[in-house]
Design an enzyme around this catalytic site. Structure first.
Site, PDB file in Angstrom:
ATOM      1  N   CYS A 122       0.816  -1.102   0.032  1.00 46.74           N
ATOM      2  CA  CYS A 122       0.044   0.080  -0.056  1.00 46.74           C
ATOM      3  C   CYS A 122       0.842   1.311   0.020  1.00 46.74           C
ATOM      4  O   CYS A 122       0.159   2.229  -0.456  1.00 46.74           O
ATOM      5  CB  CYS A 122      -0.942  -0.025   1.051  1.00 46.74           C
ATOM      6  SG  CYS A 122      -2.147  -1.540   1.265  1.00 46.74           S
ATOM      7  N   HIS A 268      -3.722   6.653  -0.258  1.00 44.97           N
ATOM      8  CA  HIS A 268      -4.042   4.985  -0.310  1.00 44.97           C
ATOM      9  C   HIS A 268      -5.616   4.843   0.099  1.00 44.97           C
ATOM     10  O   HIS A 268      -5.809   5.406   1.191  1.00 44.97           O
ATOM     11  CB  HIS A 268      -3.084   4.432   0.229  1.00 44.97           C
ATOM     12  CG  HIS A 268      -3.594   2.827   0.598  1.00 44.97           C
ATOM     13  ND1 HIS A 268      -3.918   1.862  -0.494  1.00 44.97           N
ATOM     14  CD2 HIS A 268      -3.858   2.090   1.744  1.00 44.97           C
ATOM     15  CE1 HIS A 268      -4.086   1.019   0.155  1.00 44.97           C
ATOM     16  NE2 HIS A 268      -4.223   0.932   1.397  1.00 44.97           N
ATOM     17  N   ASN A 299      -9.690  -2.487  -2.014  1.00 48.81           N
ATOM     18  CA  ASN A 299      -8.610  -1.769  -1.890  1.00 48.81           C
ATOM     19  C   ASN A 299      -7.542  -2.248  -3.012  1.00 48.81           C
ATOM     20  O   ASN A 299      -7.320  -3.705  -3.173  1.00 48.81           O
ATOM     21  CB  ASN A 299      -8.092  -2.284  -0.469  1.00 48.81           C
ATOM     22  CG  ASN A 299      -6.717  -1.954   0.049  1.00 48.81           C
ATOM     23  OD1 ASN A 299      -5.752  -1.655  -0.862  1.00 48.81           O
ATOM     24  ND2 ASN A 299      -6.350  -1.808   1.581  1.00 48.81           N
TER      25      ASN A 299
END
Length: 359
Positions: A122, A268, A299
């Site tokens: 991430c 993010h 995600n």
């Protein structure tokens, strides 16, 4: 905490490809043991709704190659001009060699191309961008940065904590040496929290074995194998709230920009709950800090920042001069942020993966 300034690199294009399969949380709630009340709560608090994953056999490299091909189709740059290709991913084609080297051949890039992988999740877009900017500042004319993951490869089928969050995506970002404005970066790492986001089996510390495929319940009754990603959600949330608002303040101070000078804060896309908490602490609204990517696409790990730009800010980045803050945070634990400027870049809407685009 490293603080870096670059004067030559400039982002010229951002393209993102997402998985071709749409999964709705209602469709997978039964297999994960989620009742209707739990599903409704997850939709409201975290923003869960649907996510994009790939069909069986599709790799991160496939998504990134499709995104890169779109850049070449735009005639922004020719293949023979590319000097470097970097791939940020946790889901390479093979343990070895680096997938970036394979991609060099797939894209028909020169054999003089520098190519290597970076194993990050991430926070990976920021670290990948930092690597690309460093190489260009040192003398390269350009770099093709590829970022993304097929997270469905390490998501446990019955893991109700981690799996509903995750989506598959791969982005391509073209950077060259034509900037006349400075870019500023800050990064950090805290390995003491490495166990909070981890795939326990498959590395040298705990090699893969037949036991790695056995699903076992944890203390919360969540079943997964040791080759699936484990996430301690509470610790990851605490880490994010502790580090990221301060990180944003630090990068603004370092770059000498006020919040009002920034057109977009693209972070993010962990989940909507985390992003809304960060927005509140920073005093920012949804118009400048978008937060819906995880709700529609999942995600996307290192592709979530470019994925958000292509999904929701394509028109802005395609037609305007912008100053943006990008910030990534997650596995490791690791984090990073930058302030950089763009000027009417090639930034099409998100593409869905299609095998017909393979060459």
């Amino acid at each position: 905490m490293p603080k870096l300034i670059f004067n030559k690199p400039k982002i010229k294009s951002i393209v993102t490809t997402v998985g071709d399969q749409v999964i709705d949380i209602d469709e997978e709630s039964e297999i994960m043991g989620l009742d209707s009340f739990s599903v409704a709560r997850l939709k409201k608090t975290i923003g869960l709704n649907q996510r994009r994953v790939v069909s069986k056999g599709v790799c991160t490299s496939d998504l990134c190659v499709q995104s890169a091909e779109k850049i070449f189709e735009s005639s922004l740059i020719s293949r023979k001009e590319i000097e470097c290709v970097l791939l940020v991913t946790q889901t390479s084609d093979y343990i070895a060699p680096s997938s970036a080297i394979i991609i060099q051949d797939r894209l028909g890039l020169p054999i003089t191309t520098l190519a290597y992988d970076i194993n990050l999740g991430c926070s990976g877009f920021i670290i990948g961008l930092l690597n690309a900017f460093s190489l260009i500042e040192s003398g390269l004319k350009n770099c093709l940065l590829l970022v993304g993951d097929v997270s469905s490869n390490f998501s446990g089928e019955k893991d109700r904590i981690f799996t509903p969050l995750m989506g598959d995506a791969g982005s391509a970002i073209l950077i060259d040496n034509t900037s006349n404005l400075s870019s500023h970066f800050i990064t950090g790492s805290d390995g003491s929290g490495y166990e909070h986001l981890i795939i326990p089996s498959g590395g040298s510390r705990s090699p893969f074995s037949k036991d790695s495929l056995i699903q076992k319940p944890d203390k919360d009754g969540v079943c997964r194998t040791s080759s699936d990603m484990y996430m301690n959600g509470a610790e990851v949330f605490n880490f994010t709230i502790k580090r990221i608002p301060v990180l944003i303040d630090n990068i603004l101070e370092f770059s000498a920009f006020a919040k009002e000078d920034i057109d977009f804060f693209v972070l993010h896309q962990a989940n909507q709950y985390i992003l809304k908490n960060i927005s509140k602490r920073l005093g920012l609204n949804d118009e400048v800090l978008p937060n819906k990517t995880q709700t529609e696409y999942g995600n996307q790990n290192s592709a979530s920042i470019p994925g958000t730009i292509n999904a929701y800010l394509s028109e802005n980045f395609s037609n305007s001069k912008l100053t943006s803050v990008f910030a990534g945070f997650g596995i490791g634990l690791s984090w990073g942020a930058c302030v950089t400027s763009t000027d009417s870049i090639f930034c099409p809407k998100v593409m869905e993966y299609s095998i017909n685009n393979e060459k």
